[in-house]
Write an enzyme that holds these catalytic residues in place. Structure first.
Site, PDB file in Angstrom:
ATOM      1  N   TYR A  55    -111.069  55.252  36.551  1.00  0.00           N
ATOM      2  CA  TYR A  55    -111.554  54.888  35.213  1.00  0.00           C
ATOM      3  C   TYR A  55    -110.954  55.771  34.120  1.00  0.00           C
ATOM      4  O   TYR A  55    -110.797  55.322  32.987  1.00  0.00           O
ATOM      5  CB  TYR A  55    -113.088  54.862  35.177  1.00  0.00           C
ATOM      6  CG  TYR A  55    -113.605  53.644  35.915  1.00  0.00           C
ATOM      7  CD1 TYR A  55    -113.510  52.381  35.337  1.00  0.00           C
ATOM      8  CD2 TYR A  55    -114.087  53.733  37.208  1.00  0.00           C
ATOM      9  CE1 TYR A  55    -113.913  51.247  36.030  1.00  0.00           C
ATOM     10  CE2 TYR A  55    -114.499  52.606  37.912  1.00  0.00           C
ATOM     11  CZ  TYR A  55    -114.405  51.366  37.309  1.00  0.00           C
ATOM     12  OH  TYR A  55    -114.792  50.239  37.992  1.00  0.00           O
ATOM     13  N   GLN A  88    -116.801  40.350  29.396  1.00  0.00           N
ATOM     14  CA  GLN A  88    -116.796  41.011  30.704  1.00  0.00           C
ATOM     15  C   GLN A  88    -115.903  42.240  30.651  1.00  0.00           C
ATOM     16  O   GLN A  88    -115.818  42.992  31.609  1.00  0.00           O
ATOM     17  CB  GLN A  88    -116.265  40.045  31.767  1.00  0.00           C
ATOM     18  CG  GLN A  88    -117.144  38.818  31.948  1.00  0.00           C
ATOM     19  CD  GLN A  88    -116.411  37.727  32.720  1.00  0.00           C
ATOM     20  OE1 GLN A  88    -116.403  37.711  33.935  1.00  0.00           O
ATOM     21  NE2 GLN A  88    -115.789  36.811  31.997  1.00  0.00           N
ATOM     22  N   ASN A  89    -115.222  42.417  29.526  1.00  0.00           N
ATOM     23  CA  ASN A  89    -114.277  43.532  29.410  1.00  0.00           C
ATOM     24  C   ASN A  89    -115.006  44.830  29.107  1.00  0.00           C
ATOM     25  O   ASN A  89    -115.996  44.846  28.376  1.00  0.00           O
ATOM     26  CB  ASN A  89    -113.243  43.248  28.319  1.00  0.00           C
ATOM     27  CG  ASN A  89    -112.434  41.999  28.633  1.00  0.00           C
ATOM     28  OD1 ASN A  89    -112.434  41.538  29.775  1.00  0.00           O
ATOM     29  ND2 ASN A  89    -111.754  41.462  27.646  1.00  0.00           N
ATOM     30  N   HIS A 106    -120.330  43.950  31.662  1.00  0.00           N
ATOM     31  CA  HIS A 106    -119.917  44.802  32.789  1.00  0.00           C
ATOM     32  C   HIS A 106    -119.776  46.270  32.413  1.00  0.00           C
ATOM     33  O   HIS A 106    -119.103  47.033  33.099  1.00  0.00           O
ATOM     34  CB  HIS A 106    -118.612  44.261  33.395  1.00  0.00           C
ATOM     35  CG  HIS A 106    -118.793  42.931  34.060  1.00  0.00           C
ATOM     36  ND1 HIS A 106    -117.756  42.082  34.377  1.00  0.00           N
ATOM     37  CD2 HIS A 106    -119.927  42.294  34.479  1.00  0.00           C
ATOM     38  CE1 HIS A 106    -118.237  40.988  34.954  1.00  0.00           C
ATOM     39  NE2 HIS A 106    -119.546  41.081  35.013  1.00  0.00           N
ATOM     40  N   SER A 174    -111.231  34.133  34.567  1.00  0.00           N
ATOM     41  CA  SER A 174    -111.005  33.273  35.738  1.00  0.00           C
ATOM     42  C   SER A 174    -112.297  32.588  36.173  1.00  0.00           C
ATOM     43  O   SER A 174    -112.269  31.726  37.048  1.00  0.00           O
ATOM     44  CB  SER A 174    -110.458  34.121  36.892  1.00  0.00           C
ATOM     45  OG  SER A 174    -111.387  35.150  37.214  1.00  0.00           O
TER      46      SER A 174
END
Ligand code: OAD
Length: 230
Positions: A55, A88-89, A106, A174
């Site tokens: 990360y 979601q980023n 997320h 996706s």
């Protein structure tokens, strides 16, 4: 008259045009890493140093990235609509572009949280979170990221917002990862739904579904023309 609620569900594809690789395309972020090693509680317990480094590298890349046309168009749509971006980023490019209502399903790269008290969340200055960085109760800090197998605390708020959407835009995802992908089912079935993706995901047929087979920047430019003209 209240302005229409425009809800956006975004994924890694919108940040691809800022140079941040997606997860599942050929040069995907997981390449070289076992997902469970770097994005699961088990991975963290087995090797926290590896997870922190993974990360840290993502954070470094995000610090070097700038918002692109797609992010900026979404921010500009706030002139016309009540826009909520459900992303979601974990990067902060929507905020950097000027979007004011962003829900990070997320988690967020630039935050850390306590491993013993999840309510203790701290900003990360710069790119590095290290072993030995502690919360105020003395336990190790971890990335503020939702890992595989963990709950998605923002999901309830996201479903409520989807419920009240007048227009849905799905860009750069996706639609493989649940529960995020399931948000399409929480909008009223009759509202217009636009999906922007150069490599269109499989989507069950539904009324008022418009597929824009383009990258985020080009596709959102086209979408803004459609929405603002109407
Ligand atoms: P994926 O990597 O699964 O999918 C990226 C999508 O972006 C694909 O459908 C691509 O076709 C599309 N794409 C690529 N280039 C694009 C462009 N220029 N413009 C628009 N779309 C483009 O990424 P996500 O769907 O975001 O979770 O993945 C969901 C979650 O999976 C992530 O949030 C992450 C991962 O596990 C966590 O880390 C918790």
């Amino acid at each position: 008259m209240p302005r229409p609620q425009l809800v956006v569900l975004s994924g890694a594809g919108i940040s691809a045009e800022s140079g941040i690789p997606t997860f599942r395309d050929a040069d995907g972020l997981w390449e070289g890493h076992d997902i469970m090693e770097v994005a699961s509680p088990q991975g963290w317990n087995a090797n926290p140093e590896l997870v922190l480094e993974f990360y840290n590298q993502r954070r470094k890349a995000a610090l070097e990235a700038s918002p692109n046309t797609g992010h900026k168009i979404l921010a500009s749509l706030e002139q016309y609509f009540e826009v909520t971006v459900i992303t979601q980023n974990v990067d902060n490019l929507h905020e950097s572009a000027g979007s004011t209502r962003v829900i990070h399903l997320h988690g967020e790269l630039f935050k850390s949280r306590s491993t013993i008290d999840s309510s203790l969340v701290y900003p990360i200055d710069g790119w590095e979170l290290k072993l030995g960085d502690l919360c105020k109760k003395g336990s190790q800090l971890r990335p503020h990221i939702v890992w595989f197998g963990e709950e998605v605390p923002m999901m309830e708020q996201a479903t409520i917002i989807c419920n009240s959407a007048d227009i849905l835009v799905v860009v750069g995802t996706s639609l493989i990862v649940y529960p995020a992908a399931g948000l399409l089912n929480f909008v009223n079935s009759q509202i217009p739904k636009y999906v922007i993706n150069p490599n269109m995901p499989q989507i069950d047929p539904m009324p008022n579904l418009h597929l824009i087979h383009k990258g985020a920047g080009e596709g959102l430019t086209e979408l803004k023309e459609i929405l603002v003209k109407n």
